[in-house]
Motif scaffolding. Structure first.
Motif, PDB file in Angstrom:
ATOM      1  N   TYR A  94      16.091   7.197  -3.138  1.00  7.32           N
ATOM      2  CA  TYR A  94      14.793   7.471  -2.521  1.00  7.32           C
ATOM      3  C   TYR A  94      14.932   8.005  -1.099  1.00  7.32           C
ATOM      4  CZ  TYR A  94      10.588   6.400   0.170  1.00  7.32           C
ATOM      5  OH  TYR A  94       9.521   6.480   1.035  1.00  7.32           O
ATOM      6  N   GLU A  95      15.954   7.537  -0.370  1.00  5.52           N
ATOM      7  CA  GLU A  95      16.098   7.898   1.039  1.00  5.52           C
ATOM      8  C   GLU A  95      16.162   9.406   1.266  1.00  5.52           C
ATOM      9  OE1 GLU A  95      20.804   6.968   0.572  1.00  5.52           O
ATOM     10  OE2 GLU A  95      19.218   5.470   0.572  1.00  5.52           O
ATOM     11  N   HIS A  96      16.603  10.157   0.244  1.00  9.14           N
ATOM     12  CA  HIS A  96      16.715  11.609   0.408  1.00  9.14           C
ATOM     13  C   HIS A  96      15.350  12.266   0.623  1.00  9.14           C
ATOM     14  CE1 HIS A  96      20.941  11.457  -0.303  1.00  9.14           C
ATOM     15  NE2 HIS A  96      20.832  11.089  -1.560  1.00  9.14           N
ATOM     16  N   THR A  97      14.295  11.663   0.082  1.00  5.88           N
ATOM     17  CA  THR A  97      12.958  12.240   0.284  1.00  5.88           C
ATOM     18  C   THR A  97      12.553  12.150   1.755  1.00  5.88           C
ATOM     19  OG1 THR A  97      11.761  10.166  -0.156  1.00  5.88           O
ATOM     20  CG2 THR A  97      12.292  11.547  -2.052  1.00  5.88           C
ATOM     21  N   ILE A  98      12.971  11.075   2.417  1.00  2.00           N
ATOM     22  CA  ILE A  98      12.666  10.910   3.841  1.00  2.00           C
ATOM     23  C   ILE A  98      13.489  11.871   4.688  1.00  2.00           C
ATOM     24  CG2 ILE A  98      12.760   9.290   5.784  1.00  2.00           C
ATOM     25  CD1 ILE A  98      12.257   7.019   3.799  1.00  2.00           C
ATOM     26  N   ARG A  99      14.780  11.937   4.405  1.00  3.72           N
ATOM     27  CA  ARG A  99      15.658  12.829   5.165  1.00  3.72           C
ATOM     28  C   ARG A  99      15.179  14.283   5.061  1.00  3.72           C
ATOM     29  NH1 ARG A  99      20.254  11.017   7.259  1.00  3.72           N
ATOM     30  NH2 ARG A  99      21.189   9.068   6.541  1.00  3.72           N
ATOM     31  N   MET A 100      14.787  14.690   3.870  1.00 10.69           N
ATOM     32  CA  MET A 100      14.376  16.078   3.682  1.00 10.69           C
ATOM     33  C   MET A 100      13.040  16.375   4.356  1.00 10.69           C
ATOM     34  SD  MET A 100      16.716  17.822   2.244  1.00 10.69           S
ATOM     35  CE  MET A 100      17.782  16.824   3.313  1.00 10.69           C
ATOM     36  N   GLN A 101      12.144  15.398   4.403  1.00 10.69           N
ATOM     37  CA  GLN A 101      10.882  15.615   5.106  1.00 10.69           C
ATOM     38  C   GLN A 101      11.146  15.876   6.586  1.00 10.69           C
ATOM     39  OE1 GLN A 101       7.180  12.968   6.529  1.00 10.69           O
ATOM     40  NE2 GLN A 101       7.440  12.923   4.301  1.00 10.69           N
ATOM     41  N   GLU A 106       9.986  19.758   1.503  1.00 13.59           N
ATOM     42  CA  GLU A 106       9.006  18.905   0.824  1.00 13.59           C
ATOM     43  C   GLU A 106       9.540  18.420  -0.515  1.00 13.59           C
ATOM     44  OE1 GLU A 106       5.443  21.422   0.952  1.00 13.59           O
ATOM     45  OE2 GLU A 106       4.685  20.028   2.468  1.00 13.59           O
ATOM     46  N   ILE A 107      10.161  17.241  -0.480  1.00 13.70           N
ATOM     47  CA  ILE A 107      10.701  16.588  -1.677  1.00 13.70           C
ATOM     48  C   ILE A 107       9.885  15.337  -1.928  1.00 13.70           C
ATOM     49  CG2 ILE A 107      12.754  15.561  -2.726  1.00 13.70           C
ATOM     50  CD1 ILE A 107      13.067  18.527  -2.054  1.00 13.70           C
ATOM     51  N   GLN A 108       9.542  15.075  -3.175  1.00 11.07           N
ATOM     52  CA  GLN A 108       8.698  13.925  -3.476  1.00 11.07           C
ATOM     53  C   GLN A 108       9.218  13.146  -4.678  1.00 11.07           C
ATOM     54  OE1 GLN A 108       4.451  14.501  -4.724  1.00 11.07           O
ATOM     55  NE2 GLN A 108       4.030  13.263  -2.911  1.00 11.07           N
ATOM     56  N   ALA A 109       9.264  11.824  -4.533  1.00  9.93           N
ATOM     57  CA  ALA A 109       9.627  10.950  -5.641  1.00  9.93           C
ATOM     58  C   ALA A 109       8.409  10.735  -6.526  1.00  9.93           C
ATOM     59  CB  ALA A 109      10.137   9.608  -5.119  1.00  9.93           C
ATOM     60  N   VAL A 110       8.635  10.646  -7.838  1.00 12.33           N
ATOM     61  CA  VAL A 110       7.523  10.476  -8.776  1.00 12.33           C
ATOM     62  C   VAL A 110       7.684   9.233  -9.652  1.00 12.33           C
ATOM     63  CG1 VAL A 110       6.883  12.915  -8.839  1.00 12.33           C
ATOM     64  CG2 VAL A 110       8.656  12.060 -10.400  1.00 12.33           C
ATOM     65  N   PRO A 303       6.997  -0.027  -3.787  1.00 14.72           N
ATOM     66  CA  PRO A 303       6.076  -0.746  -2.908  1.00 14.72           C
ATOM     67  C   PRO A 303       6.135  -0.204  -1.482  1.00 14.72           C
ATOM     68  CG  PRO A 303       8.034  -2.063  -3.326  1.00 14.72           C
ATOM     69  CD  PRO A 303       8.131  -0.862  -4.219  1.00 14.72           C
ATOM     70  N   LYS A 304       5.027  -0.283  -0.781  1.00 15.39           N
ATOM     71  CA  LYS A 304       4.941   0.251   0.581  1.00 15.39           C
ATOM     72  C   LYS A 304       5.999  -0.375   1.489  1.00 15.39           C
ATOM     73  CE  LYS A 304       1.542   1.071   4.278  1.00 15.39           C
ATOM     74  NZ  LYS A 304       2.125   0.291   5.384  1.00 15.39           N
ATOM     75  N   GLU A 305       6.197  -1.692   1.354  1.00 17.27           N
ATOM     76  CA  GLU A 305       7.179  -2.348   2.212  1.00 17.27           C
ATOM     77  C   GLU A 305       8.597  -1.865   1.922  1.00 17.27           C
ATOM     78  OE1 GLU A 305       6.109  -5.367  -1.110  1.00 17.27           O
ATOM     79  OE2 GLU A 305       5.117  -3.818   0.113  1.00 17.27           O
ATOM     80  N   GLY A 306       8.840  -1.455   0.685  1.00 18.61           N
ATOM     81  CA  GLY A 306      10.147  -0.910   0.340  1.00 18.61           C
ATOM     82  C   GLY A 306      10.392   0.426   1.019  1.00 18.61           C
ATOM     83  N   MET A 307       9.377   1.291   1.011  1.00 16.50           N
ATOM     84  CA  MET A 307       9.494   2.580   1.684  1.00 16.50           C
ATOM     85  C   MET A 307       9.722   2.381   3.179  1.00 16.50           C
ATOM     86  SD  MET A 307       6.755   5.098  -0.244  1.00 16.50           S
ATOM     87  CE  MET A 307       5.321   4.047  -0.207  1.00 16.50           C
ATOM     88  N   GLU A 308       9.007   1.428   3.762  1.00 15.93           N
ATOM     89  CA  GLU A 308       9.153   1.148   5.191  1.00 15.93           C
ATOM     90  C   GLU A 308      10.549   0.617   5.503  1.00 15.93           C
ATOM     91  OE1 GLU A 308       5.930  -1.527   5.719  1.00 15.93           O
ATOM     92  OE2 GLU A 308       4.439   0.042   6.088  1.00 15.93           O
ATOM     93  N   ALA A 329       3.645   8.337   2.863  1.00 15.63           N
ATOM     94  CA  ALA A 329       2.767   8.588   1.714  1.00 15.63           C
ATOM     95  C   ALA A 329       3.119   9.889   1.011  1.00 15.63           C
ATOM     96  CB  ALA A 329       1.307   8.609   2.171  1.00 15.63           C
ATOM     97  N   ALA A 330       3.736  10.810   1.751  1.00 12.78           N
ATOM     98  CA  ALA A 330       4.093  12.101   1.163  1.00 12.78           C
ATOM     99  C   ALA A 330       5.440  12.061   0.441  1.00 12.78           C
ATOM    100  CB  ALA A 330       4.131  13.176   2.244  1.00 12.78           C
ATOM    101  N   THR A 331       6.186  10.960   0.591  1.00 15.08           N
ATOM    102  CA  THR A 331       7.502  10.876  -0.044  1.00 15.08           C
ATOM    103  C   THR A 331       7.434  10.353  -1.478  1.00 15.08           C
ATOM    104  OG1 THR A 331       7.943   8.600   0.727  1.00 15.08           O
ATOM    105  CG2 THR A 331       8.590  10.424   2.192  1.00 15.08           C
ATOM    106  N   PHE A 332       6.298   9.795  -1.869  1.00 13.18           N
ATOM    107  CA  PHE A 332       6.160   9.249  -3.229  1.00 13.18           C
ATOM    108  C   PHE A 332       4.719   9.328  -3.685  1.00 13.18           C
ATOM    109  CE2 PHE A 332       5.108   5.454  -5.876  1.00 13.18           C
ATOM    110  CZ  PHE A 332       5.793   5.836  -7.014  1.00 13.18           C
ATOM    111  N   THR A 333       4.534   9.742  -4.940  1.00 14.81           N
ATOM    112  CA  THR A 333       3.216   9.697  -5.563  1.00 14.81           C
ATOM    113  C   THR A 333       3.299   8.844  -6.823  1.00 14.81           C
ATOM    114  OG1 THR A 333       1.429  10.965  -6.589  1.00 14.81           O
ATOM    115  CG2 THR A 333       3.652  11.870  -6.807  1.00 14.81           C
TER     116      THR A 333
END
Length: 342
Positions: A94-101, A106-110, A303-308, A329-333
């Motif tokens: 998942y961390e790659h979505t943050i690094r790329m942003q 614009e990379i997004q986890a689904v 979960p939100k706390e996981g992303m944080e 919010a843009a890293t996962f839908t």
């Protein structure tokens, strides 16, 4: 299905047609792109087991997809392939979505596949006397799937938490399979940050002593202080926009795999995966699966706390991310997972 039409007296054919329509809606309609190329960094690793289950149980085919899986040496290489356009989708950290942003990509986890990292840090048994904690690894050679991948990032975070710098060890890319075991056996590395079944094999051989274990909720909390999502399915946002039905079907297949794993036994898993994934020791592979089953996502939703938690981890490791403005919010839908589960 339209219950009112059914209750009003539509016959069995109408009922079957309604069910068919519902299945089509859940699948997201016909895929815009039926042949999809998927990148993964170390497919035999249990970190990516949901992907193998989706493939081997025929869930991609059920969704009308022909998925060509390219196995790279590590997650960072899968990401590079996505950015370069040689793959359409990746199962990776998942961390790659943050690094790329942060880099303007614009990379997004689904879909979340792993709710715990399931990464283990172990030291070569012969050196356990001098390396009693992560703090003692300074200047040592540490094997990871590939530099920049989740195994390396977890090692870096453990180093920082122990009072060292992220690069106070020499990172050695050892791949995701038998080569990683061989690197430890040949003495090419002093420690390893890796995943099952590689870790289970090294443990079973008495080759390593475990220092950190994030295969469980307790071990994940010990290192990260809380939830820390691992593998996800991620794509470029423009691909999602252009291919929503294809994206939905990819998620459907992975959700089916997660549901299957939720009730599967280690024996059932071992019978589904290719025999070479057992690393020549099926009983050991069974133990590895048993150790890892707790780590897979139960909902497919991060979960939100996981992303944080992941963002906090990256901020501690990367100066470029320390003050970067990140829209989590843009890293996962979750819209595709919710549709798959409807």
């Amino acid at each position: 299905m339209d219950r009112r039409s059914f209750v009003a007296g539509a016959g069995a054919l109408t009922f079957a047609a309604a069910l068919s329509d519902r299945s089509l809606a859940q699948a997201g309609g016909a895929p815009e792109k039926a042949k999809v190329t998927l990148g993964v960094g170390g497919k035999p690793l249990l970190y990516y087991l949901p992907l193998t289950i989706a493939e081997r149980r025929g869930f991609f085919k059920e969704e009308g997809l022909d998925v060509d899986i390219n196995d790279f040496g590590g997650g960072a290489k899968s990401l590079q392939a996505l950015i370069g356009g040689s793959v359409d989708v990746v199962t990776g950290a998942y961390e790659h979505t943050i690094r790329m942003q942060a880099k303007g990509q614009e990379i997004q986890a689904v879909c979340e596949l792993g709710r715990f990292p399931a990464i283990v840090i172990g030291v070569k048994t012969e050196k356990a006397g001098e390396i009693k904690s992560v703090a003692d690894l300074k200047g040592k050679k540490v094997g990871v799937t590939a530099p920049g991948s989740s195994t390396a990032i977890t090692m870096q975070y453990a180093l920082v938490k122990a009072g060292l710098r992220p690069n106070d060890v020499a990172f050695i890319g050892v791949g995701g399979g038998a080569g990683a075991v061989a690197a430890m056996q040949r003495g090419e590395i002093d420690a390893i940050s890796h995943l099952d079944p590689v870790i289970a094999k090294l443990e079973g051989d008495g080759a390593i002593k475990v220092l950190i274990d994030t295969r469980t909720e307790a071990g994940t909390k010990d290192l990260f202080g809380g939830a820390n999502p691992a593998a996800v399915v991620y794509l470029k946002k423009d691909f999602i926009a252009a291919n929503p039905n294809t994206t939905q079907r990819l998620v459907n297949a992975h959700v089916k795999a997660l549901k299957w794993l939720a009730s599967a036994t280690p024996e059932q898993v071992a019978d589904v995966v290719p025999s070479e994934y057992h690393l020549g020791d099926k009983p050991l592979y069974l133990r590895a699966v048993k150790n890892s089953l707790e780590s897979y996502s139960r909902t497919g939703i991060i979960p939100k706390e996981g992303m944080e938690s992941v963002l906090d981890t990256l901020r501690k490791l990367d100066a470029e991310l320390a003050n970067a403005k990140i829209d989590l919010a843009a890293t996962f839908t979750d819209r595709f997972v919710k549709q798959a589960s409807a």
